[in-house]
Design a protein around this motif. Sequence first.
Motif, PDB file in Angstrom:
ATOM      1  N   ILE A 121      16.756 -38.296 -24.673  1.00  0.00           N
ATOM      2  CA  ILE A 121      16.498 -38.102 -26.089  1.00  0.00           C
ATOM      3  C   ILE A 121      15.683 -36.831 -26.253  1.00  0.00           C
ATOM      4  CG2 ILE A 121      15.488 -39.064 -28.187  1.00  0.00           C
ATOM      5  CD1 ILE A 121      15.817 -41.833 -27.038  1.00  0.00           C
ATOM      6  N   ASP A 122      16.293 -35.823 -26.840  1.00  0.00           N
ATOM      7  CA  ASP A 122      15.580 -34.577 -27.090  1.00  0.00           C
ATOM      8  C   ASP A 122      14.915 -34.678 -28.458  1.00  0.00           C
ATOM      9  OD1 ASP A 122      15.536 -31.678 -28.327  1.00  0.00           O
ATOM     10  OD2 ASP A 122      15.518 -31.439 -26.147  1.00  0.00           O
ATOM     11  N   THR A 123      13.593 -34.616 -28.483  1.00  0.00           N
ATOM     12  CA  THR A 123      12.841 -34.829 -29.722  1.00  0.00           C
ATOM     13  C   THR A 123      12.400 -33.522 -30.369  1.00  0.00           C
ATOM     14  OG1 THR A 123      10.662 -34.965 -28.636  1.00  0.00           O
ATOM     15  CG2 THR A 123      11.979 -36.989 -28.748  1.00  0.00           C
ATOM     16  N   SER A 124      12.920 -32.396 -29.891  1.00  0.00           N
ATOM     17  CA  SER A 124      12.471 -31.093 -30.406  1.00  0.00           C
ATOM     18  C   SER A 124      12.609 -31.003 -31.922  1.00  0.00           C
ATOM     19  CB  SER A 124      13.268 -29.962 -29.746  1.00  0.00           C
ATOM     20  OG  SER A 124      13.111 -29.972 -28.349  1.00  0.00           O
ATOM     21  N   HIS A 125      13.694 -31.554 -32.465  1.00  0.00           N
ATOM     22  CA  HIS A 125      13.962 -31.429 -33.899  1.00  0.00           C
ATOM     23  C   HIS A 125      13.907 -32.789 -34.610  1.00  0.00           C
ATOM     24  CE1 HIS A 125      15.098 -27.310 -33.088  1.00  0.00           C
ATOM     25  NE2 HIS A 125      15.963 -27.724 -32.180  1.00  0.00           N
ATOM     26  N   LEU A 126      13.256 -33.768 -33.979  1.00  0.00           N
ATOM     27  CA  LEU A 126      13.153 -35.092 -34.586  1.00  0.00           C
ATOM     28  C   LEU A 126      11.722 -35.347 -35.035  1.00  0.00           C
ATOM     29  CD1 LEU A 126      15.173 -37.303 -32.048  1.00  0.00           C
ATOM     30  CD2 LEU A 126      16.005 -36.216 -34.128  1.00  0.00           C
ATOM     31  N   ASN A 127      11.567 -35.912 -36.222  1.00  0.00           N
ATOM     32  CA  ASN A 127      10.242 -36.393 -36.599  1.00  0.00           C
ATOM     33  C   ASN A 127      10.073 -37.823 -36.107  1.00  0.00           C
ATOM     34  OD1 ASN A 127      11.443 -38.174 -38.526  1.00  0.00           O
ATOM     35  ND2 ASN A 127      11.417 -36.567 -40.082  1.00  0.00           N
ATOM     36  N   VAL A 128       8.908 -38.403 -36.347  1.00  0.00           N
ATOM     37  CA  VAL A 128       8.611 -39.732 -35.813  1.00  0.00           C
ATOM     38  C   VAL A 128       9.612 -40.770 -36.316  1.00  0.00           C
ATOM     39  CG1 VAL A 128       6.914 -41.602 -35.819  1.00  0.00           C
ATOM     40  CG2 VAL A 128       6.161 -39.256 -35.440  1.00  0.00           C
ATOM     41  N   ASN A 129       9.941 -40.720 -37.598  1.00  0.00           N
ATOM     42  CA  ASN A 129      10.856 -41.713 -38.155  1.00  0.00           C
ATOM     43  C   ASN A 129      12.267 -41.550 -37.612  1.00  0.00           C
ATOM     44  OD1 ASN A 129       8.935 -43.005 -39.743  1.00  0.00           O
ATOM     45  ND2 ASN A 129       9.198 -41.572 -41.432  1.00  0.00           N
ATOM     46  N   GLN A 130      12.713 -40.321 -37.431  1.00  0.00           N
ATOM     47  CA  GLN A 130      14.051 -40.093 -36.867  1.00  0.00           C
ATOM     48  C   GLN A 130      14.131 -40.588 -35.430  1.00  0.00           C
ATOM     49  OE1 GLN A 130      14.116 -35.876 -37.644  1.00  0.00           O
ATOM     50  NE2 GLN A 130      15.600 -36.096 -39.306  1.00  0.00           N
ATOM     51  N   LEU A 131      13.065 -40.358 -34.657  1.00  0.00           N
ATOM     52  CA  LEU A 131      13.045 -40.842 -33.280  1.00  0.00           C
ATOM     53  C   LEU A 131      13.042 -42.363 -33.249  1.00  0.00           C
ATOM     54  CD1 LEU A 131      12.818 -40.522 -30.238  1.00  0.00           C
ATOM     55  CD2 LEU A 131      10.355 -40.110 -30.516  1.00  0.00           C
ATOM     56  N   ARG A 132      12.254 -42.974 -34.105  1.00  0.00           N
ATOM     57  CA  ARG A 132      12.215 -44.437 -34.161  1.00  0.00           C
ATOM     58  C   ARG A 132      13.588 -45.002 -34.490  1.00  0.00           C
ATOM     59  NH1 ARG A 132      12.359 -47.340 -38.343  1.00  0.00           N
ATOM     60  NH2 ARG A 132      11.699 -45.629 -39.711  1.00  0.00           N
ATOM     61  N   ARG A 133      14.267 -44.394 -35.473  1.00  0.00           N
ATOM     62  CA  ARG A 133      15.598 -44.894 -35.847  1.00  0.00           C
ATOM     63  C   ARG A 133      16.585 -44.729 -34.698  1.00  0.00           C
ATOM     64  NH1 ARG A 133      14.452 -42.454 -40.904  1.00  0.00           N
ATOM     65  NH2 ARG A 133      15.659 -40.597 -40.319  1.00  0.00           N
ATOM     66  N   ARG A 134      16.471 -43.629 -33.966  1.00  0.00           N
ATOM     67  CA  ARG A 134      17.388 -43.419 -32.831  1.00  0.00           C
ATOM     68  C   ARG A 134      17.214 -44.525 -31.798  1.00  0.00           C
ATOM     69  NH1 ARG A 134      19.687 -39.158 -29.653  1.00  0.00           N
ATOM     70  NH2 ARG A 134      21.275 -40.246 -28.465  1.00  0.00           N
ATOM     71  N   VAL A 135      15.976 -44.869 -31.480  1.00  0.00           N
ATOM     72  CA  VAL A 135      15.716 -45.915 -30.486  1.00  0.00           C
ATOM     73  C   VAL A 135      16.201 -47.266 -30.997  1.00  0.00           C
ATOM     74  CG1 VAL A 135      13.908 -47.151 -29.217  1.00  0.00           C
ATOM     75  CG2 VAL A 135      13.777 -44.666 -29.486  1.00  0.00           C
ATOM     76  N   GLU A 136      15.942 -47.544 -32.263  1.00  0.00           N
ATOM     77  CA  GLU A 136      16.365 -48.828 -32.823  1.00  0.00           C
ATOM     78  C   GLU A 136      17.896 -48.944 -32.842  1.00  0.00           C
ATOM     79  OE1 GLU A 136      14.389 -49.004 -36.568  1.00  0.00           O
ATOM     80  OE2 GLU A 136      12.457 -49.578 -35.686  1.00  0.00           O
ATOM     81  N   GLU A 137      18.584 -47.830 -33.080  1.00  0.00           N
ATOM     82  CA  GLU A 137      20.047 -47.857 -33.049  1.00  0.00           C
ATOM     83  C   GLU A 137      20.567 -48.080 -31.625  1.00  0.00           C
ATOM     84  OE1 GLU A 137      20.909 -44.122 -34.780  1.00  0.00           O
ATOM     85  OE2 GLU A 137      20.755 -44.836 -36.850  1.00  0.00           O
ATOM     86  N   LEU A 138      19.844 -47.527 -30.648  1.00  0.00           N
ATOM     87  CA  LEU A 138      20.275 -47.658 -29.263  1.00  0.00           C
ATOM     88  C   LEU A 138      20.038 -49.050 -28.710  1.00  0.00           C
ATOM     89  CD1 LEU A 138      19.009 -44.275 -27.770  1.00  0.00           C
ATOM     90  CD2 LEU A 138      21.384 -44.958 -28.069  1.00  0.00           C
TER      91      LEU A 138
END
Length: 300
Positions: free
Chosen positions: A152-169
């Motif tokens: 997961i590259d978080t360079s262009h993700l904010n906290v909420n976007q990263l959280r949603r990515r993990v929850e989707e996975l």
Amino acid sequence: MRPVGAELAPPAERADTVLVVVTGVSGGGRSTVARALENVGFYVVDNLPQALMLDMAELAFQAGGATRQTAMVLDVRSRAFSTDLAGAIRALKDRGYGPRVVFVDADDEVLIRRFESVRRSHPLQGEGRLADGIAVERGLLAEAREQADVIIDTSHLNVNQLRRRVEELFGDEDARRLRVTVLSFGFKYGLPPDADFVLDARFLPNPYWVPELRESTGRDEPVSRYVFDQDGAVSFVAEYARLIGATVPGFEREGKRYLTVAVGCTGGKHRSVAIGEELANQLRQAGLVANAQHRDLGRE
């Protein structure tokens, strides 16, 4: 070594225990990943030494219940106890577990800004610069990155976007199915480093040059209609949906659980967004678990 009183069970029973190993660079977002995993029901153990991973898995298996979904978060400090992450993962597999390794990464420039914003030094910086500590850590984690099931590259993700990515996975009950993320992006902001497929939508006319469409995005119906009225757009999506669908059985046989299909245009606002949405929709219609994300939407 196993926990006192723990009886060995058949490997097939251990396979029902969902184990996620989270590691990655300092400042990359491991803490956010850990909190997101807790949100979807995981029992999270932070800063676990690698040497204790098998013991932790055995404890989770024996306890059952909520601990049947356990995440172990490792950082560079845990390597003081053991540097053999590959051996620890192999030991888990030999015992019958099926760990999934998540590696959280980010560009060096982004990491430096994050450390400077909170006025923290890097744990491996010593008397050197932040960049020196980051370089040392990357060397130590190179093998872990190679073993990762998902990066997961978080360079262009904010906290909420990263959280949603993990929850989707990890939030779906059927976590063993391959998940496809269709990620739109702008080439002028760089390629997504975690992409398995890269699709280039720049062969289509750019809605940016249509005054009435310039301020809209690929999620808006007029832009989407304009994109798919162009020669080749419909067949482009259909052919890639067919190609991706044809690869899924093989990826699943090889144990891959996460597939990232990156769709790029110039700025990541019009063509790639419209095509990404439609491609994810066609993959879902074909029975796959797919979602669309838009990395650079809103940057212009």
